[in-house]
Design a protein around this motif. Structure first.
Motif, PDB file in Angstrom:
ATOM      1  N   LEU A  94      -0.644  -7.507   9.789  1.00 19.89           N
ATOM      2  CA  LEU A  94      -0.754  -6.584  10.928  1.00 19.89           C
ATOM      3  C   LEU A  94       0.351  -6.868  11.946  1.00 19.89           C
ATOM      4  CD1 LEU A  94      -4.596  -6.459  11.689  1.00 19.89           C
ATOM      5  CD2 LEU A  94      -3.242  -5.018  10.182  1.00 19.89           C
ATOM      6  N   ILE A  95       0.586  -8.165  12.192  1.00 25.03           N
ATOM      7  CA  ILE A  95       1.598  -8.520  13.191  1.00 25.03           C
ATOM      8  C   ILE A  95       2.989  -8.121  12.715  1.00 25.03           C
ATOM      9  CG2 ILE A  95       2.701 -10.481  14.340  1.00 25.03           C
ATOM     10  CD1 ILE A  95      -0.107 -11.832  14.244  1.00 25.03           C
ATOM     11  N   ILE A  96       3.253  -8.370  11.422  1.00 26.79           N
ATOM     12  CA  ILE A  96       4.579  -8.019  10.898  1.00 26.79           C
ATOM     13  C   ILE A  96       4.786  -6.511  10.956  1.00 26.79           C
ATOM     14  CG2 ILE A  96       6.002  -7.992   8.814  1.00 26.79           C
ATOM     15  CD1 ILE A  96       4.843 -10.747   8.153  1.00 26.79           C
ATOM     16  N   THR A  97       3.759  -5.752  10.565  1.00 27.90           N
ATOM     17  CA  THR A  97       3.877  -4.293  10.622  1.00 27.90           C
ATOM     18  C   THR A  97       4.142  -3.831  12.050  1.00 27.90           C
ATOM     19  OG1 THR A  97       2.206  -4.214   8.904  1.00 27.90           O
ATOM     20  CG2 THR A  97       2.777  -2.141   9.951  1.00 27.90           C
ATOM     21  N   ALA A  98       3.419  -4.433  12.994  1.00 24.53           N
ATOM     22  CA  ALA A  98       3.614  -4.057  14.392  1.00 24.53           C
ATOM     23  C   ALA A  98       5.069  -4.292  14.789  1.00 24.53           C
ATOM     24  CB  ALA A  98       2.678  -4.867  15.285  1.00 24.53           C
ATOM     25  N   GLY A  99       5.626  -5.436  14.361  1.00 23.99           N
ATOM     26  CA  GLY A  99       7.016  -5.739  14.686  1.00 23.99           C
ATOM     27  C   GLY A  99       7.971  -4.711  14.114  1.00 23.99           C
ATOM     28  N   ALA A 219       0.721   2.404  13.099  1.00 24.77           N
ATOM     29  CA  ALA A 219       1.269   1.655  11.966  1.00 24.77           C
ATOM     30  C   ALA A 219       0.364   0.481  11.613  1.00 24.77           C
ATOM     31  CB  ALA A 219       2.671   1.153  12.296  1.00 24.77           C
ATOM     32  N   VAL A 220      -0.165  -0.194  12.639  1.00 26.12           N
ATOM     33  CA  VAL A 220      -1.032  -1.346  12.410  1.00 26.12           C
ATOM     34  C   VAL A 220      -2.311  -0.927  11.678  1.00 26.12           C
ATOM     35  CG1 VAL A 220      -2.545  -2.957  13.622  1.00 26.12           C
ATOM     36  CG2 VAL A 220      -0.152  -2.797  14.249  1.00 26.12           C
ATOM     37  N   LEU A 221      -2.874   0.216  12.062  1.00 22.27           N
ATOM     38  CA  LEU A 221      -4.080   0.682  11.370  1.00 22.27           C
ATOM     39  C   LEU A 221      -3.772   0.984   9.907  1.00 22.27           C
ATOM     40  CD1 LEU A 221      -5.789   2.918  14.067  1.00 22.27           C
ATOM     41  CD2 LEU A 221      -6.589   0.747  13.149  1.00 22.27           C
ATOM     42  N   ALA A 222      -2.596   1.589   9.650  1.00 19.19           N
ATOM     43  CA  ALA A 222      -2.228   1.865   8.260  1.00 19.19           C
ATOM     44  C   ALA A 222      -2.085   0.555   7.487  1.00 19.19           C
ATOM     45  CB  ALA A 222      -0.923   2.654   8.206  1.00 19.19           C
TER      46      ALA A 222
END
Lengths: 320, 294
Positions: A94-99, A219-222
């Motif tokens: 989740l953190i990587i996607t957020a980034g 993006a995080v939810l996806a």
């Protein structure tokens, strides 16, 4: 009047919805139906996130399959190849996607809407190419197998029914959080942003910041949905995360109605269940999605379900 | 090691694909200038050009030039259909909704093409044989010469059209200021109609001339559209000179990148270029700095 008000509170609506889903899950004996129910849940998480972006921030992403893929593949690769524990990996994903979303979102959100559409489309395609070409790590076109199911303590979510008890609480939490978000100060800011960006920024809404944050949130939810998917199916392959998945989720949002979160739930359920049960969709799947997307946008730009609802009300009023 | 001869070879084949991107990018610009929307079905026009050409020349046995003209007209008709049908009748005039309608249309066209032409890539015979011509120590396919020639002709005709004909001037007027154009008696409707015809015809033509080299399949439209768009953004969105320079630059960058770095990630280069331009210079090479920053 108090009881009417309480029916409209998110908590109460979600309670009713939870009972409904729970009823479905208990009544269904066939594990294939349970499988479809679980996939509906996964899609709802993605579609709700996308609707926050499309319906509230007024931006469109054609690359949500990419964020879905990042979650799924990170969970798969890190837990299987590197032996990471499953839950922390999910949060790491989740953190990587957020980034990643933040880096893409910052420059593009400052431009007109269609730049984001094209940039997310491009990002989705590139990630798809990477999934296929980087086969030492991702398993290439033949996919990546052997992902363990998630577990909490001694409870392992390894059957369709058990996974139901993992995915649906996640769906309900997502829904509850999103319903509250759009009723909050942030939500009102987002709605102002959608109706008129200039006015919103003049009245003190940080429009750029809001747009980027909503993009990151969606993006995080996806990514969350992707991680859950990987642990549920136990196998990921690039085909699941192609450009067409991005189109599918956009269509679900548009069928359910822009800015209507309950509409998204219905849209995701409808468009996931219908093709599963109508065999003809196999060959005509692509064509049907294109047609639905086009026709709905032409005739009901506010969404199919809200559009039909208004039309129904109008004819009803005429009859009286 | 790469020798100068190899670089020269990269340059030539890069310019070949670059010409195609330039044609697609011009198509994007023409529609953008008339309507303010990005037409996501632009790549599908390219694919349709190749596919209808295959049907006309291989299956119906028309001679090459007749099949060429017939397919360009057919694609133009489809482009007009997109404008007259869904876009004109849309209940909403919001730009993003119209853009999404073109996305829907492109998926629809893709689905229909899959049913008509199947999933396998199809090819066309080269226009005049396939013996490479050696040109300053680089091998050039005759088809590349056709591509250069046809693109050059198209660009010259377009230049003349935009500078010296009434319709071309009217199109530029609409691009500059819609309302002022309407006030001075230009039918914006007609311009929009014509711009869809022109840009789909250009796309169709690009598809026909590239297919003998690359083959074409029903799902190639998205990638071609994305690259054309990247080229247009690189050159400056909406400018014709920009579209040409952007297309050629992108073609060369892509071929050189594939040859020098990795051919697996060839398709990623266009996208990286797009992101890079959007990060650092959203107006592109030739664009006015008037990119709308909301």
């Amino acid at each position: 009047m108090n009881h009417i008000k309480s029916i409209h509170s998110p908590a109460c609506q979600i309670g009713l919805f939870a009972i409904l889903v729970q009823g479905c899950a208990l009544l269904v004996r066939n594990s294939y139906y349970l499988f479809v129910l679980n996939i509906v849940g996964i899609n709802i998480i993605v579609v709700i996130g996308l609707n926050l972006l499309m319906g509230y921030a007024g931006q469109i992403s054609l690359g949500h399959a990419a964020f879905y893929a990042i979650g799924a593949y990170l969970s798969a690769i890190l837990t299987v190849t590197y032996g990471f524990p499953a839950w922390p990996t999910l949060f790491l994903a989740l953190i990587i996607t957020a980034g990643v979303a933040y880096v893409i979102g910052i420059p593009i959100m400052r431009l007109e809407g269609h730049y984001l559409v094209m940039a997310t489309l491009g990002f989705g395609i590139i990630l798809y190419i990477v999934l296929i070409q980087w086969d030492d790590v991702t398993g290439g076109p033949s996919g990546f197998a052997g992902i363990e199911p998630l577990h909490i303590g001694s409870l392992t979510f390894d059957s369709d029914r058990r996974f139901c008890y993992l995915i649906w609480p996640c769906v309900l939490l997502t829904l509850w959080g999103s319903l509250n978000l759009v009723r909050s100060r942030v939500g009102r800011g987002l709605m102002a942003l959608r109706s008129d960006e200039l006015v919103a920024s003049c009245t003190g809404v940080n429009t750029e910041g809001y747009k980027v944050k909503v993009f990151v949130l969606s993006a995080v939810l996806a990514s969350l949905a992707g991680s859950l998917y990987a642990h549920y199916i136990g196998f990921v392959s690039p085909g699941t995360f192609s450009f067409f998945y991005s189109i599918q989720v956009v269509t679900m949002v548009i069928v359910g109605g822009l800015g209507s979160l309950w509409g998204s739930v219905l849209g995701a359920a409808l468009l996931t269940v219908l093709p599963e049960f109508l065999g003809i969709f196999q060959t005509y799947n692509v064509l049907m999605y294109g047609l639905v997307l086009m026709v709905v946008l032409v005739f009901f730009p506010e969404g199919l379900l809200p559009g039909l609802w208004f039309a129904l009300q109008k004819t009803h009023r005429k009859h009286r | 090691m790469t020798t100068p001869a190899q670089l020269w070879q990269f340059l030539l084949s890069g310019l070949t694909t670059g010409s195609i991107y330039a044609l697609i990018a011009i198509g994007f610009s023409v529609i953008h200038n008339a309507t303010g929307i990005v037409n996501f079905a632009q790549g599908e026009f390219v694919m349709l050009g190749a596919m209808t050409m295959i049907t006309f020349s291989r299956d119906l046995g028309l001679p090459m030039p007749a099949a060429f003209a017939a397919s360009v007209l057919a694609v133009a008709a489809i482009g007009i259909g997109l404008e007259r049908g869904p876009l004109r009748n849309a209940r909403s005039r919001v730009v993003l909704i119209l853009v999404m309608i073109t996305v829907g249309a492109s998926i629809f066209i893709r689905g229909v093409s899959m049913i008509i032409w199947g999933k396998m890539p199809l090819s066309l015979p080269p226009f005049s044989g396939d013996t490479p011509i050696s040109f300053l120590s680089a091998a050039v396919m005759p088809q590349s010469l056709w591509i250069f020639g046809i693109t050059l002709c198209a660009v010259i005709i377009l230049h003349y059209f935009f500078k010296h004909t009434m319709l071309g001037k009217a199109m530029r007027a609409v691009a500059a200021n819609r309302r002022a154009a309407r006030l001075s008696g230009i039918s914006v409707d007609r311009i929009v109609f014509f711009s869809f015809a022109l840009s789909s015809a250009l796309g169709g033509m690009a598809g026909i001339i590239i297919t003998p080299i690359t083959t074409m399949s029903y799902d190639a439209g998205v990638m071609l559209g994305l690259k054309g768009f990247s080229a247009a953004v690189l050159g400056g969105y909406g400018s014709m000179a920009g579209a040409i320079i952007g297309g050629l630059t992108l073609g060369v960058l892509e071929t050189a990148g594939a040859g020098l770095l990795s051919s697996h990630y060839k398709d990623a280069i266009a996208f990286l270029v797009l992101l890079f331009v959007l990060f650092f210079r959203p107006a592109g090479f030739f664009g006015m700095t008037k990119v709308q920053r909301l």
